[in-house]
Design an enzyme around this catalytic site. Structure first.
Site, PDB file in Angstrom:
ATOM      1  N   HIS A   1      50.764  23.359  64.204  1.00  0.00           N
ATOM      2  CA  HIS A   1      49.373  23.653  64.548  1.00  0.00           C
ATOM      3  C   HIS A   1      48.422  23.279  63.421  1.00  0.00           C
ATOM      4  O   HIS A   1      48.751  23.350  62.244  1.00  0.00           O
ATOM      5  CB  HIS A   1      49.202  25.115  64.965  1.00  0.00           C
ATOM      6  CG  HIS A   1      49.619  26.117  63.939  1.00  0.00           C
ATOM      7  ND1 HIS A   1      49.738  27.453  64.216  1.00  0.00           N
ATOM      8  CD2 HIS A   1      49.950  25.995  62.630  1.00  0.00           C
ATOM      9  CE1 HIS A   1      50.105  28.109  63.142  1.00  0.00           C
ATOM     10  NE2 HIS A   1      50.239  27.251  62.163  1.00  0.00           N
ATOM     11  N   ASN A   2      47.234  22.842  63.831  1.00  0.00           N
ATOM     12  CA  ASN A   2      46.133  22.482  62.927  1.00  0.00           C
ATOM     13  C   ASN A   2      46.376  21.216  62.119  1.00  0.00           C
ATOM     14  O   ASN A   2      45.561  20.871  61.252  1.00  0.00           O
ATOM     15  CB  ASN A   2      45.810  23.621  61.939  1.00  0.00           C
ATOM     16  CG  ASN A   2      45.556  24.935  62.617  1.00  0.00           C
ATOM     17  OD1 ASN A   2      45.036  24.985  63.719  1.00  0.00           O
ATOM     18  ND2 ASN A   2      45.938  26.021  61.952  1.00  0.00           N
TER      19      ASN A   2
END
Length: 354
Positions: free
Chosen positions: A259-260
């Site tokens: 994620h991210n």
């Protein structure tokens, strides 16, 4: 040779036509050979009369003298080994020009076909009435198109794929069988191979002595134009910001992107690469297979990471790093050389005592 059952149709090309299309100089060949159709492509050692081949790697140069190919795209340094009967097309980048030539001759090799249908929308697909599909979309049996999905013209959704609610897929894209897209915005000419999962929860937990509290994953996955994602790859959606895959990036099979993560333009991620959350890869980064990238670090533009490396620190632009923990490749090579010398000195010392 090309199996025409899997890759129809073959579009014959003459060496003269290919030279013109690719901007290459012609050398050698029998009279009239320039206007004879080439009906297939093949590796240089297996080529038969009527086929196109190429030579870029000196390891295979010995095969040139005996090749039966009718036309070979090759670097100028191999020109003197070309048989008199074979047409040569001189190229500064033989492999790239072969790829361009093969795409002209076998267009289905680059324009992926559906698993079950050549075009149209199957009555065995489930399409929510609120979904918006432009003309020319193909949806195969057992595919599921969710509420408020938007899919652009020329895109193929293969059998069993799931496009979850509100996902957007651009034009001339391809989503392979059993792939799942959720919480994602996908650009034009994107290829998503079979079994890819995009937009699932990131691995986010607030750990503590009373248990690990799940952190809501509230971001999206943004996949820009001309990205290709290999089979079985997983790309997590962001926590409070988006996971981003930059235009032109090519991702191999079985890659994990946390994620991210922000992946820049035209990056290369080879199979089994794992990128932990919130790391940033700038444009034109290349990472070798089975490498791991720790979270919250930055890899600079044009950096190269050798296969089976583990990166825990920021890598400067243009850096070439290797090893575990990864460090500049020159340092790794010096350390390995020093260890080798120590080993040899130890062996010599032991022998002298015997």
């Amino acid at each position: 040779m090309v199996d025409t059952a899997f890759f129809p149709p073959i579009v014959p090309q003459t060496p003269q036509n290919l030279a013109g299309a690719l901007g290459l100089d012609i050398v050698g060949g029998d009279p009239g050979a320039l206007d004879q159709n080439l009906s297939g492509v093949a590796p240089i050692e297996q080529a038969e009369p009527g086929t196109l081949s190429f030579l870029d790697n000196a390891k295979y140069a010995e095969n040139l003298a005996n090749t039966k190919a009718s036309c070979v795209i090759l670097a100028a340094r191999f020109q003197d080994k070309l048989p008199d009967t074979v047409v040569g097309l001189i190229s500064k980048e033989p492999y790239r020009d072969f790829a361009r030539a093969a795409a002209l001759m076998v267009p289905t090799g680059v324009k992926l076909q559906g698993a079950a249908l050549s075009d149209g929308i199957s009555s065995a697909a489930h399409i929510d009435p609120t979904a918006s599909l432009e003309d020319g979309v193909t949806v195969e049996p057992s595919a599921v198109i969710g509420a408020h999905v938007s899919i652009g013209s020329g895109t193929t959704i293969c059998a069993g794929a799931i496009i979850a609610h509100h996902v957007q897929v651009g034009r001339d894209s391809y989503v392979g069988a059993q792939a799942v897209l959720q919480h994602a915005l996908v650009g034009d000419r994107v290829i998503v191979h079979s079994g890819v999962n995009v937009g699932q929860d990131g691995f986010g937990f607030a750990m503590g002595p009373t248990g690990h509290l799940k952190v809501p994953q509230l971001g999206r996955v943004i996949i820009q134009d001309d990205v290709e994602i290999g089979a079985g790859t997983c790309i997590d959606r962001g926590t409070t910001r988006d996971t981003i895959i930059g235009e032109g990036t090519k991702i191999d099979n079985l890659v994990q992107i946390g994620h991210n993560v922000e992946v820049g333009r035209h990056c290369i991620l080879v199979g089994h690469v794992g990128i932990a959350g919130s790391s940033v890869l700038e444009d034109f980064v290349a990472i070798g297979g089975q490498s791991g990238i720790a979270g919250h670090i930055r890899i600079g533009m044009g950096a190269q990471i050798a296969a089976a490396s583990n990166v825990k620190d920021n890598v400067p632009a243009g850096g070439r790093w290797a090893g575990t923990p990864a460090k500049p490749a020159r340092t790794v090579f010096r350390e390995l050389a020093a260890i080798k010398r120590l080993g040899e000195q130890g062996s010599a010392s032991a022998k002298s005592k015997d």
